[in-house]
Design an enzyme around this catalytic site. Sequence first.
Site, PDB file in Angstrom:
ATOM      1  N   CYS A 380       0.855  -1.260   0.194  1.00  0.00           N
ATOM      2  CA  CYS A 380      -0.164  -0.135   0.050  1.00  0.00           C
ATOM      3  C   CYS A 380       0.998   1.110   0.023  1.00  0.00           C
ATOM      4  CB  CYS A 380      -0.921  -0.193   1.106  1.00  0.00           C
ATOM      5  SG  CYS A 380      -2.422   1.311   1.138  1.00  0.00           S
ATOM      6  N   HIS A 506      -3.621  -5.300   0.238  1.00  0.00           N
ATOM      7  CA  HIS A 506      -3.200  -5.766   1.442  1.00  0.00           C
ATOM      8  C   HIS A 506      -3.147  -7.162   1.582  1.00  0.00           C
ATOM      9  CE1 HIS A 506      -2.703  -1.684   3.989  1.00  0.00           C
ATOM     10  NE2 HIS A 506      -3.567  -1.371   3.039  1.00  0.00           N
ATOM     11  N   GLU A 508      -1.704  -9.021   3.295  1.00  0.00           N
ATOM     12  CA  GLU A 508      -1.551  -9.754   4.609  1.00  0.00           C
ATOM     13  C   GLU A 508      -3.016 -10.251   5.136  1.00  0.00           C
ATOM     14  OE1 GLU A 508      -1.622  -5.188   5.449  1.00  0.00           O
ATOM     15  OE2 GLU A 508      -1.032  -6.479   4.016  1.00  0.00           O
TER      16      GLU A 508
END
EC number: 6.3.4.2
Length: 537
Positions: A380, A506, A508
């Site tokens: 990001c 993102h 994650e």
Amino acid sequence: MSFKCIFLTGGVVSSLGKGLTAASLALLLERQGLKVAMLKLDPYLNVDPGTMNPYEHGEVYVTNDGIETDLDLGHYHRFSSVNLSRYSTATSGQIYARVIKKERDGLYLGSTVQVIPHITNEIIEVILECARENHPDVLIVEIGGTVGDIESLPFLEAIRQFRYEHAEDCFSIHMTYVPYLQAAGEVKTKPTQHSVQSLRSIGIIPDAILCRSEAPLSSEVKKKISLFCNVPSTAVFNVVDVEHSIYEMPLMLSQEKISTFITEKLGLFTKKEDLSDWEMLVERLRHPLPNKIRLGLVGKYVQHKDAYKSVFESITHAALSLNCSVELFPLDSDDPHFLETLELCDGCLVPGGFGSRGWEGKIIAAKLCRERGIPYFGICLGMQVLVVEYARHVLHLEHANSTEMDKDTPDPVICMLDWQASLIATGGTMRLGAYPCALSPGSKVYAMYGQPEIMERHRHRYEVNFNYIQQLKDHGLDIVGTCPEQGLCEIVEIKDHPWMIGVQFHPEFLSKLIKPHPLFVGFIEAALLHSRNKTYV
């Protein structure tokens, strides 16, 4: 009622690990063959945590449908296969907003609007909405905060009413802390007794008490809790602090047989839970792994570990899959000496974030990685750092910047999306949720994903400026991932660098212990390769 409901409350102190407990229960119940849904009820008055300070609240977890939620939903995702959406979370702010809107729309027909029954009825409706959306066998509802907090009272009253109406289909777990006083050489059950008394005074009698402690509780202590909290001794369970990893939690609960106790009480017929794959992974976490790398995480909230919770866990997942241990260095990009540590690392990760503080330090970190061939993973804001650094030092646009950091920059290589420029309010103005991304064949990321199109979750306002994309390409910065619908730049790679990749999304938020995210696996692989050419000092 077509589903069973498990309510999880907490007492004595906050940060007991209710989210991890709920996530672990979900895993155990799923392994018994049940379909599980989850709901987190947060008593704070914010509509969502999207604008809350990471130092105070930790990271913001984003669902596929673009809802900004509590980090506990990240635990739910990493431990289980539950579907998480807008129906998986609610705050007091949302509940009150819904009630006020109904009052303004005249739906209460002139009644005096009160906490009871209107707020409590709305909380019950949120619970039922989650069940209707997911059609679960079991719905796990975690109530944030601590019993005794004034802001939790409407939620506890709603649960009391719900249990009264559906007594045979509900199960209440109260999680407490049993402290050990070293000076006295004994554990103290009085805080647990008082917490349960507070819960009972509201009208909720727990079906089980889950005691968090530093060391295992003796049978005598469990019997004492049973006697003074008025629950059977078989309903007093104990979880001790994990030794190595949070992923030990489901195994601890399995040893306590709490999920079997719950399903029997609720009359659910299930199969024996199989945790063999989970046990194997946890066993590897408990022992030193053959490979070792050093990673630098360069950010501005590094003093608060929960601010980047999903990133840390994703690194753990990927490293374990490669039999690798990671020594992680959280580096404050405002620290004038952080580069001294970063130079010793095998990889650098710059996570997402907002605001100008620490921005220039991150650009310096990206420059170091580009020039020295250190693997760099920008997520990001970390991708935007990569692009700005490249524009300044390779395209020689000396004053290139993001308009978030300098609205008057002569070379806005990163700028706000056009459709957002007219929006004024801070909350809810971002590009949120899952969007498709088309990958370029022959790129590193294509090889990692092994497919031409992916879906990843976003949380940002700014994008790579279309006006600079061709210049960046001409100078060796490949645009290897784009949004098919709008042509937005989603992934960049530096052509002549071993591994320097930035992603606007993102990743994650999608990683699991049993299914590490391919980008994190690729990053750890690159760091391992880099480490073979270094000698640790």
